[in-house]
Design a protein around this motif. Structure first.
Motif, PDB file in Angstrom:
ATOM      1  N   ASN A  58       6.911  -1.168  10.639  1.00 37.75           N
ATOM      2  CA  ASN A  58       5.492  -1.055  10.976  1.00 37.75           C
ATOM      3  C   ASN A  58       4.719  -2.183  10.297  1.00 37.75           C
ATOM      4  OD1 ASN A  58       2.917  -0.299  11.677  1.00 37.75           O
ATOM      5  ND2 ASN A  58       3.203   1.856  11.156  1.00 37.75           N
ATOM      6  N   GLN A  59       4.605  -3.308  11.014  1.00 40.43           N
ATOM      7  CA  GLN A  59       3.945  -4.488  10.464  1.00 40.43           C
ATOM      8  C   GLN A  59       2.422  -4.438  10.613  1.00 40.43           C
ATOM      9  OE1 GLN A  59       5.808  -7.657   9.194  1.00 40.43           O
ATOM     10  NE2 GLN A  59       6.890  -5.777   8.683  1.00 40.43           N
ATOM     11  N   ARG A  60       1.919  -3.354  11.143  1.00 39.60           N
ATOM     12  CA  ARG A  60       0.473  -3.248  11.357  1.00 39.60           C
ATOM     13  C   ARG A  60      -0.166  -2.163  10.512  1.00 39.60           C
ATOM     14  NH1 ARG A  60      -2.038  -7.679  12.586  1.00 39.60           N
ATOM     15  NH2 ARG A  60      -0.582  -8.929  13.762  1.00 39.60           N
ATOM     16  N   LYS A  61       0.526  -1.729   9.458  1.00 37.55           N
ATOM     17  CA  LYS A  61      -0.056  -0.755   8.542  1.00 37.55           C
ATOM     18  C   LYS A  61       0.374  -1.058   7.110  1.00 37.55           C
ATOM     19  CE  LYS A  61      -0.934   3.281  11.451  1.00 37.55           C
ATOM     20  NZ  LYS A  61      -0.686   4.740  11.635  1.00 37.55           N
ATOM     21  N   LEU A  62      -0.580  -0.922   6.201  1.00 32.98           N
ATOM     22  CA  LEU A  62      -0.286  -1.021   4.778  1.00 32.98           C
ATOM     23  C   LEU A  62       0.087   0.361   4.255  1.00 32.98           C
ATOM     24  CD1 LEU A  62      -3.215  -3.206   3.364  1.00 32.98           C
ATOM     25  CD2 LEU A  62      -0.869  -3.934   3.796  1.00 32.98           C
ATOM     26  N   ALA A  63       1.166   0.416   3.489  1.00 32.65           N
ATOM     27  CA  ALA A  63       1.528   1.651   2.802  1.00 32.65           C
ATOM     28  C   ALA A  63       1.085   1.495   1.352  1.00 32.65           C
ATOM     29  CB  ALA A  63       3.023   1.887   2.880  1.00 32.65           C
ATOM     30  N   ILE A  64       0.187   2.367   0.893  1.00 29.67           N
ATOM     31  CA  ILE A  64      -0.391   2.255  -0.446  1.00 29.67           C
ATOM     32  C   ILE A  64       0.116   3.405  -1.305  1.00 29.67           C
ATOM     33  CG2 ILE A  64      -2.513   2.062  -1.775  1.00 29.67           C
ATOM     34  CD1 ILE A  64      -3.920   1.168   0.779  1.00 29.67           C
ATOM     35  N   PHE A  65       0.775   3.061  -2.406  1.00 33.36           N
ATOM     36  CA  PHE A  65       1.384   4.049  -3.290  1.00 33.36           C
ATOM     37  C   PHE A  65       0.539   4.229  -4.541  1.00 33.36           C
ATOM     38  CE2 PHE A  65       4.402   4.843  -6.887  1.00 33.36           C
ATOM     39  CZ  PHE A  65       4.749   6.149  -6.537  1.00 33.36           C
ATOM     40  N   ASN A  66       0.227   5.481  -4.864  1.00 35.69           N
ATOM     41  CA  ASN A  66      -0.499   5.821  -6.089  1.00 35.69           C
ATOM     42  C   ASN A  66       0.488   6.485  -7.048  1.00 35.69           C
ATOM     43  OD1 ASN A  66      -2.112   6.787  -8.122  1.00 35.69           O
ATOM     44  ND2 ASN A  66      -3.675   7.660  -6.782  1.00 35.69           N
ATOM     45  N   PRO A  67       0.925   5.783  -8.104  1.00 36.56           N
ATOM     46  CA  PRO A  67       1.919   6.367  -9.015  1.00 36.56           C
ATOM     47  C   PRO A  67       1.387   7.542  -9.820  1.00 36.56           C
ATOM     48  CG  PRO A  67       1.095   4.303  -9.898  1.00 36.56           C
ATOM     49  CD  PRO A  67       0.515   4.429  -8.523  1.00 36.56           C
ATOM     50  N   GLY A  68       0.051   7.670  -9.866  1.00 38.47           N
ATOM     51  CA  GLY A  68      -0.527   8.781 -10.614  1.00 38.47           C
ATOM     52  C   GLY A  68      -0.115  10.137 -10.069  1.00 38.47           C
ATOM     53  N   CYS A 105      16.199  -4.922  -3.172  1.00 39.81           N
ATOM     54  CA  CYS A 105      15.110  -4.045  -3.614  1.00 39.81           C
ATOM     55  C   CYS A 105      14.009  -4.865  -4.286  1.00 39.81           C
ATOM     56  CB  CYS A 105      15.645  -2.978  -4.566  1.00 39.81           C
ATOM     57  SG  CYS A 105      16.754  -3.621  -5.840  1.00 39.81           S
ATOM     58  N   PHE A 106      12.936  -4.197  -4.699  1.00 41.35           N
ATOM     59  CA  PHE A 106      11.866  -4.867  -5.424  1.00 41.35           C
ATOM     60  C   PHE A 106      11.409  -3.970  -6.572  1.00 41.35           C
ATOM     61  CE2 PHE A 106       9.610  -2.222  -2.427  1.00 41.35           C
ATOM     62  CZ  PHE A 106       8.468  -1.812  -3.096  1.00 41.35           C
ATOM     63  N   ALA A 107      10.646  -4.539  -7.487  1.00 46.05           N
ATOM     64  CA  ALA A 107      10.216  -3.782  -8.664  1.00 46.05           C
ATOM     65  C   ALA A 107       8.759  -4.069  -8.979  1.00 46.05           C
ATOM     66  CB  ALA A 107      11.093  -4.123  -9.867  1.00 46.05           C
ATOM     67  N   CYS A 108       8.144  -3.151  -9.713  1.00 44.78           N
ATOM     68  CA  CYS A 108       6.765  -3.323 -10.179  1.00 44.78           C
ATOM     69  C   CYS A 108       6.575  -2.458 -11.423  1.00 44.78           C
ATOM     70  CB  CYS A 108       5.756  -2.932  -9.090  1.00 44.78           C
ATOM     71  SG  CYS A 108       5.987  -1.272  -8.416  1.00 44.78           S
ATOM     72  N   GLY A 109       5.517  -2.744 -12.167  1.00 45.30           N
ATOM     73  CA  GLY A 109       5.262  -2.000 -13.392  1.00 45.30           C
ATOM     74  C   GLY A 109       3.975  -1.196 -13.316  1.00 45.30           C
ATOM     75  N   PHE A 110       4.039   0.063 -13.770  1.00 51.10           N
ATOM     76  CA  PHE A 110       2.858   0.932 -13.837  1.00 51.10           C
ATOM     77  C   PHE A 110       2.903   1.738 -15.124  1.00 51.10           C
ATOM     78  CE2 PHE A 110       3.216   0.656  -9.122  1.00 51.10           C
ATOM     79  CZ  PHE A 110       1.978   0.107  -8.862  1.00 51.10           C
ATOM     80  N   GLU A 111       1.775   1.729 -15.842  1.00 51.40           N
ATOM     81  CA  GLU A 111       1.633   2.552 -17.043  1.00 51.40           C
ATOM     82  C   GLU A 111       2.831   2.401 -17.987  1.00 51.40           C
ATOM     83  OE1 GLU A 111      -1.091   4.108 -17.710  1.00 51.40           O
ATOM     84  OE2 GLU A 111      -2.045   3.719 -15.781  1.00 51.40           O
ATOM     85  N   GLY A 170      -4.499  -3.429  -9.387  1.00 47.30           N
ATOM     86  CA  GLY A 170      -4.952  -2.343 -10.243  1.00 47.30           C
ATOM     87  C   GLY A 170      -3.809  -1.395 -10.553  1.00 47.30           C
ATOM     88  N   LYS A 171      -3.995  -0.141 -10.207  1.00 45.85           N
ATOM     89  CA  LYS A 171      -2.978   0.868 -10.474  1.00 45.85           C
ATOM     90  C   LYS A 171      -2.338   1.380  -9.194  1.00 45.85           C
ATOM     91  CE  LYS A 171      -5.114   2.430 -14.798  1.00 45.85           C
ATOM     92  NZ  LYS A 171      -5.638   3.601 -15.551  1.00 45.85           N
ATOM     93  N   LYS A 172      -2.323   0.527  -8.154  1.00 45.20           N
ATOM     94  CA  LYS A 172      -1.714   0.936  -6.887  1.00 45.20           C
ATOM     95  C   LYS A 172      -0.783  -0.149  -6.365  1.00 45.20           C
ATOM     96  CE  LYS A 172      -5.416   4.083  -5.465  1.00 45.20           C
ATOM     97  NZ  LYS A 172      -6.400   4.434  -4.415  1.00 45.20           N
ATOM     98  N   LEU A 173       0.215   0.291  -5.599  1.00 44.60           N
ATOM     99  CA  LEU A 173       1.187  -0.603  -4.995  1.00 44.60           C
ATOM    100  C   LEU A 173       0.931  -0.683  -3.493  1.00 44.60           C
ATOM    101  CD1 LEU A 173       3.943  -2.184  -4.933  1.00 44.60           C
ATOM    102  CD2 LEU A 173       5.028   0.060  -4.608  1.00 44.60           C
TER     103      LEU A 173
END
Length: 370
Positions: A287-297, A224-230, A277-280
């Motif tokens: 699907n190696q040809r698309k970025l998945a962008i997550f907004n934790p807000g 798995c992986f991890a990241c920090g938001f707020e 910034g505030k997005k992952l």
């Protein structure tokens, strides 16, 4: 002149009485940083020195070296508008026999190569940036034909250009999630000493150089992986012993409450991820040809197509620079160029080609501001 005279006087004192060396060393932290100047002014003066002179500055005295290793040094340089952003790329050599960290500036020009990482060669380790320093944690190593998980933690100080060893982790692990949140580094899940999947989690406090176990995950999780938001820790992707195949569950840790909660809006088999910034930003294996962008807000995902450059089969690893996303190739395809994605650009001009490129096969990347 005052500084020169004081150094000469100290040298004379040391030569006459060796018994005074220990007391003089102890008093290093109580003398002025620069004689004749208030400490706040002296610290600002040291922060103005060109970065190339930092290693030499660190050898002047313990007081200077202690200041340069502190968070305050980064803060003063930031207030002076002198923070520089550097890319630290872990790169495999052309023959695939070894790896090394190379440092590139914002123009992609090679600045230097780091001293070799201490300890045995490892895989499955994690990297993080904390207070302008690079941390390399745990991993799996083969020693005399025997493989084992590691609890070693090493830190590279970009100001002093040297590696040092930090406190051991409580649990030896590899293929785990790791991220910095509120000035602390968290390590979660992975595989343990005997290859068992782990649910344990721990946090590193740089103030006392100590790892402390925190509440474990509800289920073992690895890859798995991890990241920090707020101020919260998000753990995504990978696999879990409680699910069939890859896990879409998102484990969220709240340091203030010392507790985990769970969301069901994650992603699976993530091959690359980065926070801007505030997005992952993620790229999934399917699907190696698309970025998945997550907004934790609002816990939502958006998909962005990736332009084809070179071979359409090329996978990517991510880096960040100047609030932009860099996509590095996983293959040495002659027709490939590093892609740059600017989330703040006007519609239709988000994608560009970057001249930044590692000298060998790209493995991973972090950005350090110091």
């Amino acid at each position: 002149m005052c500084f020169t005279n004081s150094v000469q006087q100290d040298t004379a004192t040391h030569s006459k009485s060796p018994s005074l060396v220990t007391s003089q060393t102890t008093d290093d932290f109580h003398i002025s940083i620069l004689p004749g100047l208030p400490d706040d002014v002296a610290k600002y003066c040291l922060a103005l020195v060109p970065r190339s002179n930092f290693p030499a500055m660190g050898g002047v005295c313990k007081r200077w070296r202690s200041f340069m290793q502190s968070k305050e040094f980064i803060t003063v340089r930031k207030l002076a508008g002198l923070l520089e952003e550097w890319l630290y790329l872990l790169t495999m050599d052309g023959e695939g026999k070894g790896s090394y960290w190379e440092v590139l500036n914002c123009l992609g020009q090679r600045h230097c190569v780091l001293p070799p990482m201490p300890g045995p060669i490892k895989s499955g380790f994690a990297v993080a940036v904390l207070n302008g320093k690079l941390l390399v944690m745990a991993g799996y190593s083969m020693i005399d034909g025997t493989g084992s998980a590691s609890a070693d933690v090493y830190q590279y100080d970009s100001c002093l250009n040297r590696w040092s060893k930090l406190a051991y982790m409580n649990v030896a692990r590899y293929d785990f999630a790791c991220a910095e949140v509120n000035g602390m580094v968290y390590a979660v899940g992975g595989y343990g000493m005997d290859g068992e999947s782990l649910s344990s989690a721990e946090v590193y406090n740089p103030e006392d150089d100590k790892w402390t176990l925190i509440e474990s995950l509800r289920r073992p999780r690895w890859g798995c992986f991890a990241c920090g938001f707020e101020g919260k820790l998000y753990v995504m992707g990978g696999r879990s012993s409680f699910t069939i195949g890859n896990s879409r569950f998102v484990d969220v840790y709240n340091p203030e409450r010392h507790a985990w909660c769970e969301m069901k809006n994650g992603c699976v088999m993530v091959t690359a991820h980065a926070v801007l910034g505030k997005k992952l930003f993620c790229m999934e294996w399917k699907n190696q040809r698309k970025l998945a962008i997550f907004n934790p807000g609002d816990n939502t995902w958006k998909m962005v197509p990736v332009p084809v450059t070179g071979s359409s089969r090329i996978g990517f690893r991510f880096g960040t620079l100047d609030e932009k996303l860099l996509l590095f190739s996983l293959e040495a395809d002659p027709g490939y160029h590093t892609l740059l994605y600017d989330p703040n650009a006007s519609s239709g001009s988000e994608w560009q080609v970057s001249q930044i490129k590692p000298s060998g096969l790209f493995l991973c990347c972090v950005t350090i501001k110091a």
